[in-house]
Design a protein around this motif. Structure first.
Motif, short mmCIF file in Angstrom:
data_model
loop_
_atom_site.label_atom_id
_atom_site.label_comp_id
_atom_site.label_asym_id
_atom_site.label_seq_id
_atom_site.Cartn_x
_atom_site.Cartn_y
_atom_site.Cartn_z
N MET A 146 0.82 -1.20 0.00
CA MET A 146 0.00 0.00 0.00
C MET A 146 0.87 1.26 0.00
O MET A 146 1.96 1.26 0.53
CB MET A 146 -0.94 -0.01 1.21
CG MET A 146 -2.10 -0.99 1.02
SD MET A 146 -3.01 -1.30 2.53
CE MET A 146 -3.32 0.37 3.08
N LYS A 147 0.34 2.26 -0.61
CA LYS A 147 1.12 3.46 -0.84
C LYS A 147 0.74 4.57 0.16
O LYS A 147 -0.19 4.43 0.95
CB LYS A 147 0.88 3.97 -2.26
CG LYS A 147 1.19 2.93 -3.33
CD LYS A 147 2.67 2.57 -3.36
CE LYS A 147 2.94 1.49 -4.39
NZ LYS A 147 4.36 1.13 -4.45
N THR A 148 1.48 5.68 0.08
CA THR A 148 1.24 6.80 0.99
C THR A 148 0.82 8.03 0.20
O THR A 148 0.93 8.08 -1.03
CB THR A 148 2.52 7.16 1.76
OG1 THR A 148 3.46 7.66 0.80
CG2 THR A 148 3.12 5.96 2.46
N LYS A 149 0.37 9.03 0.96
CA LYS A 149 0.02 10.30 0.34
C LYS A 149 1.21 10.87 -0.43
O LYS A 149 1.04 11.43 -1.51
CB LYS A 149 -0.42 11.27 1.44
CG LYS A 149 -0.79 12.64 0.94
CD LYS A 149 -1.23 13.54 2.11
CE LYS A 149 -1.30 15.00 1.69
NZ LYS A 149 -1.60 15.88 2.84
N GLN A 150 2.42 10.69 0.13
CA GLN A 150 3.59 11.24 -0.54
C GLN A 150 3.84 10.51 -1.87
O GLN A 150 4.19 11.15 -2.87
CB GLN A 150 4.83 11.15 0.38
CG GLN A 150 6.02 11.95 -0.13
CD GLN A 150 5.68 13.42 -0.41
OE1 GLN A 150 5.08 14.09 0.43
NE2 GLN A 150 5.99 13.91 -1.61
N ASP A 151 3.63 9.19 -1.88
CA ASP A 151 3.75 8.44 -3.15
C ASP A 151 2.79 9.04 -4.18
O ASP A 151 3.13 9.20 -5.36
CB ASP A 151 3.37 6.97 -2.96
CG ASP A 151 4.33 6.25 -2.01
OD1 ASP A 151 5.52 6.63 -1.98
OD2 ASP A 151 3.88 5.31 -1.31
N PHE A 152 1.57 9.30 -3.73
CA PHE A 152 0.54 9.87 -4.61
C PHE A 152 1.01 11.20 -5.19
O PHE A 152 0.97 11.44 -6.41
CB PHE A 152 -0.75 10.00 -3.79
CG PHE A 152 -1.85 10.83 -4.36
CD1 PHE A 152 -2.24 10.71 -5.71
CD2 PHE A 152 -2.55 11.73 -3.55
CE1 PHE A 152 -3.28 11.48 -6.20
CE2 PHE A 152 -3.59 12.49 -4.05
CZ PHE A 152 -3.95 12.38 -5.38
N ILE A 153 1.53 12.06 -4.32
CA ILE A 153 2.00 13.37 -4.78
C ILE A 153 3.17 13.21 -5.76
O ILE A 153 3.23 13.89 -6.79
CB ILE A 153 2.40 14.26 -3.57
CG1 ILE A 153 1.14 14.56 -2.74
CG2 ILE A 153 3.08 15.54 -4.02
CD1 ILE A 153 1.40 15.29 -1.44
N ASN A 154 4.07 12.27 -5.45
CA ASN A 154 5.20 12.04 -6.35
C ASN A 154 4.72 11.61 -7.73
O ASN A 154 5.26 12.04 -8.75
CB ASN A 154 6.14 10.98 -5.77
CG ASN A 154 6.82 11.46 -4.49
OD1 ASN A 154 6.79 12.67 -4.19
ND2 ASN A 154 7.40 10.55 -3.73
#
Lengths: 369, 369, 369, 369
Positions: B1-9
């Motif tokens: 599972m990913k993070t908000k920061q992954d999403f922003i990246n």
């Protein structure tokens, strides 16, 4: 389990204490038969194998098969089935099935009597007495009316403040063997065709009102109890006979120095639980509504759709919109009851305290829905 | 599972095809950050152990733990949890959580692609292709917008009758490797911050409209796709800062001779299932509403109750009556969704046919509620 | 009669006592111009010959031609024209015309000052003083805000019971030449662009509350008065410019040991008439609503009809039904005001007493409608 | 002007053509007396000096004093008085006064016959014939029913398209001396106690429907006309007698090859005016509603207020709020009628054309309100 004919036979043997239009009448008077047929449907349908799942329950007290209308809800499934049974039967009679007062009053007192015993710390025996009453009620497959609404006198005064102390049913005297009650209950549905009458309080009560915190059950033709009945039958039709001819009665019930022995008393002075009892009956009864109101909606919907079809307007957008609105109203009501069933627990909601465990473990619908 | 920061990246790496106020903007432009923070909450909250039960599901395709927003509902419990997750997150952001379009579009196409394959009897491979797309979607924990609403042209004409054939998104050309689509989708929420865009039909379709029965998914910065975004941010406050600063965007999406390879096409001409797809997305989305609308009601209720308390009028009967009415509206909506979840099945309701089995077995809310 | 430019010139000369966003601003600050344009419409339209019948009245005090917004209603026809003028102007600006507070407050005090003089049997000279104020108001064609709503403190306590005596505007001290007032009025529309501020009570008052029974008028930039303004402008549009760009302001008004000379005081302790004054202003103001609300309805209706037409759905039954419902709502509101005008009399309705003559003979709308 | 006894004497002399429950009955049958008493009130009250202003009008045809229920409105004042008379009388009988069909049908035909004559350019003499009929109607102070609603057959088909040509009342044959009509009118209020029956169309008509554009008046016991009546009496009370015992009847009216001479025919083929006639009767009748519905509201309001008072809850906020809501509903309805009266003109609103002059100058309520 008993039959409609057993029910009629029991009524035929009862004492005459019901007045209609100034005259004492027999319980099986022709005037009462439409109402008796309506309630009788709950016996006839329970006997059909296809309804067994919905209408027959297993008593948690005796393990015997019983009509669901005498059952105390043991789990969510019981709550769902009560709702669905009510909808199915009300569709059949095209209106109120008239046996929910009994099951709703029974479930309320089952819980309240248990909690009230705790208050008196062993002095009282309400719950055990109620269970004895309940076993006979289940085995004999009896019909109960539930008498809640008092005459209320001046609406701005609490029970104990009323100039006429009998404005709410109250304990007039406490004797060794039981209590003497006086007062009236009004608009009590189906009391004139019931075997038993369950009496319980109508509102929240303060410590000063403790003589009004009283719950009990007596036979409907009991000594000291007089009924003045209103009978609501449809006018008969010469042509286009109705599919089912339903009828309804309600009674003004007068308790005049009526002695109730302790084994039939389930609350006598525990004012907090008197108020909870009032709310709890109302809660179970509203759960019944989530079955019967959708059923009445179904009947109205069918009639509206048929009328539209006969006039060849059933495909017109404004007609469909109105039918859709009826469906929405019906199914929102059903959904509220469904959710209340599914979230049911042995708990009640007390304002200021939230949900708290209540009663010996039987299931209570979620009070928000 | 990913993070908000992954999403922003991921957003930071995307091509610029979003116009705002006449200018091409970066996806991580300051203007979009309130919206990104809102969706980001679905990553942050999923990472909290106390939310694991509600927000983390097990993929039926890979057996891996995934964010529930990428999950296909496998049973009633999944439907209940989706409703409750939505209510919880919308309470936190004080409004729309903006990730439900993805889960609702995904669930719709999952079922529809399966049925559409049957129509073509082995010629098409929609469902297997969709599952491949879905595995990556789950593993990468992606955000999808769902583009449904067409520009529609003259509302009295069906898609194929429109003077301008691009009034509804359509298959302009069928090639060996894929299809060429053209048309616009309007008011597509969160498309400017999404990884992927799921496209599906907006209405019932006749055989003549078969070129309009098209569903597919493309990256949101795909060749041939241009977005014109509207960004709805609250004006910032100098004093009394908001607890959470939510934001919203929606896009006008222009598909201009956009080539979509077959492995990303999930419906291409099966008009009956095109109409069902439109309704099914709407059904899943309404189920989302049964979570988010009660949440917004909860926020309004809390604010109203607080305002009443500050003014010392919270015990006045007319105020309590209004608060009770808000609660009733909230909980009727919740109850409808709850019942729809609990009566959910792998079935859809087809007018004139009733409920019929649909899809490969995933759960669909009951369409009446 | 004056012009919009006269109005702007007057504003330009006023002292700076209006704060916006922490800064003292000029009254003709760019931010206030949308609001000034809106009110300015009442000058521009009055100057057009085709509006003379509706917008120009004859002063009953001087016999001169005056803008109807400074007029005291002398007959039913005046009431009808005020309603119709309001509807016409609000259609033009697409919202609130913002000059009704002045006419409504003026009419209320005109009557109340007359009756209050009777209570004091010649000791006071409220009505004559008010007429002097009114003549200048008419001749100079001034704009008045009407300050009614107090901060109110604890809503369960009456004015004199409040822990903070300034929770309602009150007479702090009675001097030989006038009174000293303190307190705040909140959400006072258009006070930041008004020439004069009329202050009157907000609720029924008991004898104990007599210091709160106070009505007076002061220039909007008066010594001892500070305004904190909120300015509601629409965001400008780059494309598709609005036909008329309306704006609104409201002020938090702080009266801090503000001295008001007797010739500007129109009520000072007559609590019964203080309560009537509050109701009377509300009654005149509701009569204004019967003009402006239909106008806003007209604008919404036109917009809805245009949107329907553009989408070619204006002949669909469900659309026509919705448009018809808007019309019904609009015209019921208009009809209520029309009837109130036509049944208007120099009388007010006092609960328990019915309609009783009130004031020196000017016309008051019928309070039922 | 005549008396209630004159009315009863006239009924007693009529031929028996009314069936009730399968039997021909006399018009003065005991079953019809409650209804006759209700209508009789319009004679009794007109004879009281205090009601002269409201109930007695001056015929514009003869200059004689007449009961307002036979009057054609000559000005706004007449419209106001009709509304107020209706409210006053309906308050007295606690429901429908049952004489408005006559005045509303009369006013509709008075205008329509005038315009229809213009279409035929002198060939027809509808209006003069109607005036002759009207003079007798006024002088004899007669009661008229107004028969509008047809059986309608398939609601999706226009009159001329019906498989059964008698689904709407139509001209079957045109003879030298008059016309032969056939068809049925249903739910025609008070036809069984009326002197005359006015017949007019029920809907807009196309040129193809011209045989359905027919209006005429015949005695209620006319050759070729049979009535099947439903009689709605309240059940009598033994105790607590009603103050006024109202009754209602309605008839299914069968026109079977009924010959109507030209002097009693007021429209025969002018389809445009047939449609206007239908709308115009509805408009006048809705104007009647603006008197009777408020009256019924007044009765309900009084009863609700009395019930509240007896229970000592009339000062409780939630009760007052409900009473206020009843008042609001009542007076909005009254205001709509008041405004329609006051803006009344000799004009009708034709969709697409706006208000156009109509009829010989009598007053028509404003159709928006």
């Amino acid at each position: 389990m008993k039959t409609k004919q057993d029910f009629i036979n029991r009524l035929a043997k009862m004492k005459r204490n019901v007045y209609y239009d100034g005259q004492l009448i027999d319980r099986t008077d022709e005037l009462q038969m439409d109402c008796i047929d309506t309630i009788g449907t709950t016996y006839d349908e329970a006997a059909k194998p296809e309804n067994a799942d919905l209408m027959i329950a297993t008593s948690h007290l005796t393990g015997e098969k019983i009509n669901r209308y005498t059952h105390v809800h043991q789990n969510k499934e019981d709550l769902h089935k009560k709702q669905d049974m009510t909808r199915m039967l009300c569709q059949k009679v095209g209106g109120c099935i008239q046996r929910c007062m009994g099951i709703d009053g029974t479930n309320a007192i089952y819980n309240v009597s248990y909690e009230a015993d705790k208050v008196k710390k062993g002095e009282t025996n309400y719950h055990e007495n109620f269970k004895k009453w309940l076993i006979r009620f289940q085995q004999e497959d009896l019909i109960a009316a539930c008498a809640q609404t008092d005459t209320k006198g001046d609406r701005m005064l609490r029970p104990a403040e009323q100039p006429n102390p009998g404005s709410y049913v109250r304990i007039k005297e406490r004797l060794k063997d039981g209590i003497v009650v006086e007062g009236c209950k009004v608009h009590i549905s189906e009391a004139s065709v019931a075997d038993e009458v369950i009496v319980l309080p109508t509102r929240a009560l303060r410590p000063e009102d403790k003589d009004y915190a009283v719950a009990f059950a007596v036979p409907a033709d009991y000594e000291g109890l007089t009924q003045v009945a209103t009978i609501h039958n449809f006018r008969p039709r010469e042509h286009y006979k109705r599919g089912f001819m339903g009828g309804y009665t309600d009674s003004y019930m007068i308790f005049d120095n009526c002695f109730v022995p302790w084994e039939r008393v389930f609350l006598a002075g525990e004012n907090d639980h008197g108020g909870i009892c009032a709310l709890l009956f109302a809660l179970f009864h509203r759960h019944s509504y989530s079955g019967c109101k959708p059923a009445i909606g179904d009947v109205i919907l069918g009639q509206a759709a048929l009328a539209a079809e006969v006039n060849n307007i059933h495909k017109e957008p404004h007609v469909r919109e109105k039918l859709a609105e009826i469906i929405m109203t019906i199914e929102l009501g059903y959904a509220a009851g469904y959710t209340a069933s599914d979230l049911g627990k042995p708990e009640v909601y007390i304002p200021g305290m939230g949900f708290v465990p209540y009663g010996p473990g039987s299931y209570i619908p979620h009070s928000i829905y």
